[in-house]
Every structure is written in C-alpha cells, then in structure tokens.
Design an enzyme around this catalytic site. Sequence first.
Site, PDB file in Angstrom:
ATOM      1  N   HIS A  42       0.818  -1.209   0.000  1.00  0.00           N
ATOM      2  CA  HIS A  42       0.000   0.000   0.000  1.00  0.00           C
ATOM      3  C   HIS A  42       0.859   1.270   0.000  1.00  0.00           C
ATOM      4  O   HIS A  42       2.022   1.262   0.393  1.00  0.00           O
ATOM      5  CB  HIS A  42      -0.910   0.013   1.224  1.00  0.00           C
ATOM      6  N   ARG A  51      -6.027   1.226   4.082  1.00  0.00           N
ATOM      7  CA  ARG A  51      -4.902   1.717   3.286  1.00  0.00           C
ATOM      8  C   ARG A  51      -4.587   0.795   2.113  1.00  0.00           C
ATOM      9  O   ARG A  51      -4.189   1.264   1.051  1.00  0.00           O
ATOM     10  CB  ARG A  51      -3.669   1.935   4.164  1.00  0.00           C
ATOM     11  N   GLU A  62      -1.438  -6.470   7.946  1.00  0.00           N
ATOM     12  CA  GLU A  62      -0.085  -6.255   8.436  1.00  0.00           C
ATOM     13  C   GLU A  62       0.146  -7.057   9.716  1.00  0.00           C
ATOM     14  O   GLU A  62      -0.807  -7.463  10.391  1.00  0.00           O
ATOM     15  CB  GLU A  62       0.125  -4.751   8.697  1.00  0.00           C
ATOM     16  N   HIS A  83       0.570  -5.520   2.754  1.00  0.00           N
ATOM     17  CA  HIS A  83       1.443  -4.768   3.661  1.00  0.00           C
ATOM     18  C   HIS A  83       2.863  -5.321   3.630  1.00  0.00           C
ATOM     19  O   HIS A  83       3.112  -6.412   3.115  1.00  0.00           O
ATOM     20  CB  HIS A  83       0.875  -4.819   5.068  1.00  0.00           C
TER      21      HIS A  83
END
Length: 346
Positions: free
Chosen positions: A99, A148, A202, A272
């Site tokens: 991202h 995100r 993440e 991520h």
Amino acid sequence: MASLMFQQAVGTLPSSDFSNSSGCRHDFGNVSVKFVTKECKFRFGYPISDSVSSCHKRSGVIQASTSPASAVNTISLLSDSSSEKPKKANEASLILIRHGESLWNEKNLFTGCVDVPLTKKGVEEAIQAGKRISNIPVDMIYTSALIRAQMTAMLAMTQHRRKKVPIIMHDEDEQAKLWSEIYSEETTKQSVPVITAWQLNERMYGELQGLNKQETAERYGIDKVLEWRRSYDIPPPNGESLEMCAERAVAYFKKNIEPQLQSGKNIVIVAHGNSLRSIIMYLDKLTSQEVISLELSTGIPLLYIFKEGKFIKRGSPVGPTEAGVYAYTRRLAAYRQKLDDMFQEI
C-alpha cells in the site's frame, strides 16, 4: 460513438474465465456463479466466510486466528462463447503491491493492524502503481481488511486501460450478499471482484501500535526494537512475529489465491510490508534469514509469472509505455497488443 466502440472492442478481448452452456448455475468450491442462458436470468452468488477478522489471546500473546477463511470469490467474467469450454491456461500473472504511504507512516508510528488511511503522497503512490500495471490483465484483486490497502487497490485500478470497475465483495450476512447483487451481464464483464481478507493484514505489533518508533527505541533500546522489527520469530509484547504473520498469510495464499492462478486468473494482491514479505518468502523460497533483510517500497508493484506450477519473478513494470516486461510471455504481449489495437480504433 466512442463509448459504443469501446464496449464493442472490450467484448472481443480473450478471456481465460470459466464458461459452460450445460446450465446456468456453476459451483466453484464455496462459491456459486449463475449467468445468463436463454432459460436463466443472470446473477452471481457471493462466498460465505467461515471465519471473522479477529484475534484471540493465548498465554498473554495476542495471535491471529489460524482457522482458514473461505472468503474466496471466484466470480468469472463471462466469455463471448459460452458454448465452448475454455482451454486450460498455462500461465497467469501475479502482481504484489505494498500500500501507499499511510498517515501513521508519515508520523513514524507503529501501525500494524490499526486501520488508518493514506496520505496525499500515498494516494499519488497508488496512482503511479496503477500506471505501472495498466497494460497487465487483472481478473481478481485481493486486499487486506485494512483501508490503506483497499484505497491503494481502488486508486490503482483507475489507471488501468481496460477501465474495469473494482467492486468489493461483501459476505457479512445474507442481506449484504443480496443487496450487492448485480443483474447485468455486461456490467459484470466490466467489473473486477475485490476480495478482502484479514489474513493479509499487516503484522500485529501488539503494545507497540501507536507508539513513535524513535521514542520506542529510546525507551526499550535500539537493539531490542530492532529485534522485534527484524527478527523472524521474536514477537513484540503481545504481538505477532514475522513467523506468525507468515503462517496466516501464506496459508491463505496457498488455499485461496494459488488455485485461482492455476485456473488462469490474473491476480493482484495489495497488502502490507510483512504479509507481502511472507508471501514472497514462499514464492522465492527464501530462508528465515533472507526474508528479514527483504525491504518493500510503498506503491511499487512486483510482477510474477505463474507457469507450469512455478513462480517466475519479473521485477517491477516501469510504466505503461515500457515494453520489456510484456516480452517475457506471449500471453502478456498478446494482451497488450489487443489493448493497443482497441484504443487505436477509438
């Protein structure tokens, strides 16, 4: 007129998707797909997840649940010739994108599973990522459950030359599935399903989340923080190690995404730094020592070709006018030529 010609041209592009004339309902694992025949109205079903985005505590450490998720959507774009069975695809493209910069990246805070959006720079990075992959076919998109990653995927797709619309698949309950059904075959042809999965989130940084990285180093010592951030199997307080993150991310990839590649689907994964490092560790067969030194830049796509059961790394496409990456396979080269021919006619 230009719009009409665009729709007609799009309809002539080859598809590697499933089609069959034997009936109007097709089942792919836990997903049902219905499409138009003379006797049947078009609609498609969504997957039902058998797990939720959650964590639980074990021995004082919060760990990601290891129960497999089945939130896999294999919505197939209909081919123009539904009476012919598709040929088995011998290759597919896989694009990995970290991202763009988030608001907490900008503030130098440990973010982990906290759900924060992109900065203006992150938005620009996402758009540039889209330009880099604008000539590569995209059949399905997988993102984490965090905004995100989803913002990056959506912004990137605004740059794709096919102008297909990314649509997030909702499977929270039966009403969510019912309310988000699409009843137009042509609209579905111009759509790309987006599957969100918490397993691609993440790494969960536990008690470090929200702390400034510099202040954390001053509090705990640089060596200790470096151990938490860059070791393979040592988690931060009440958080996940890279090894724990890899267990969930790679398991999800192998169960849900790799079968799509095997069927010929071209896949984009937007996730991520640590979940993608975990997947790359699997793709490139890296050791635990090699993966801890792997760095991924925000908004830079990485291209792999899945061919004959193997993943071949091709680096990052430079941009929409860059030709080298498309010469790696005949299929990508042919796809780009189709795009060029289509837009020259408009």
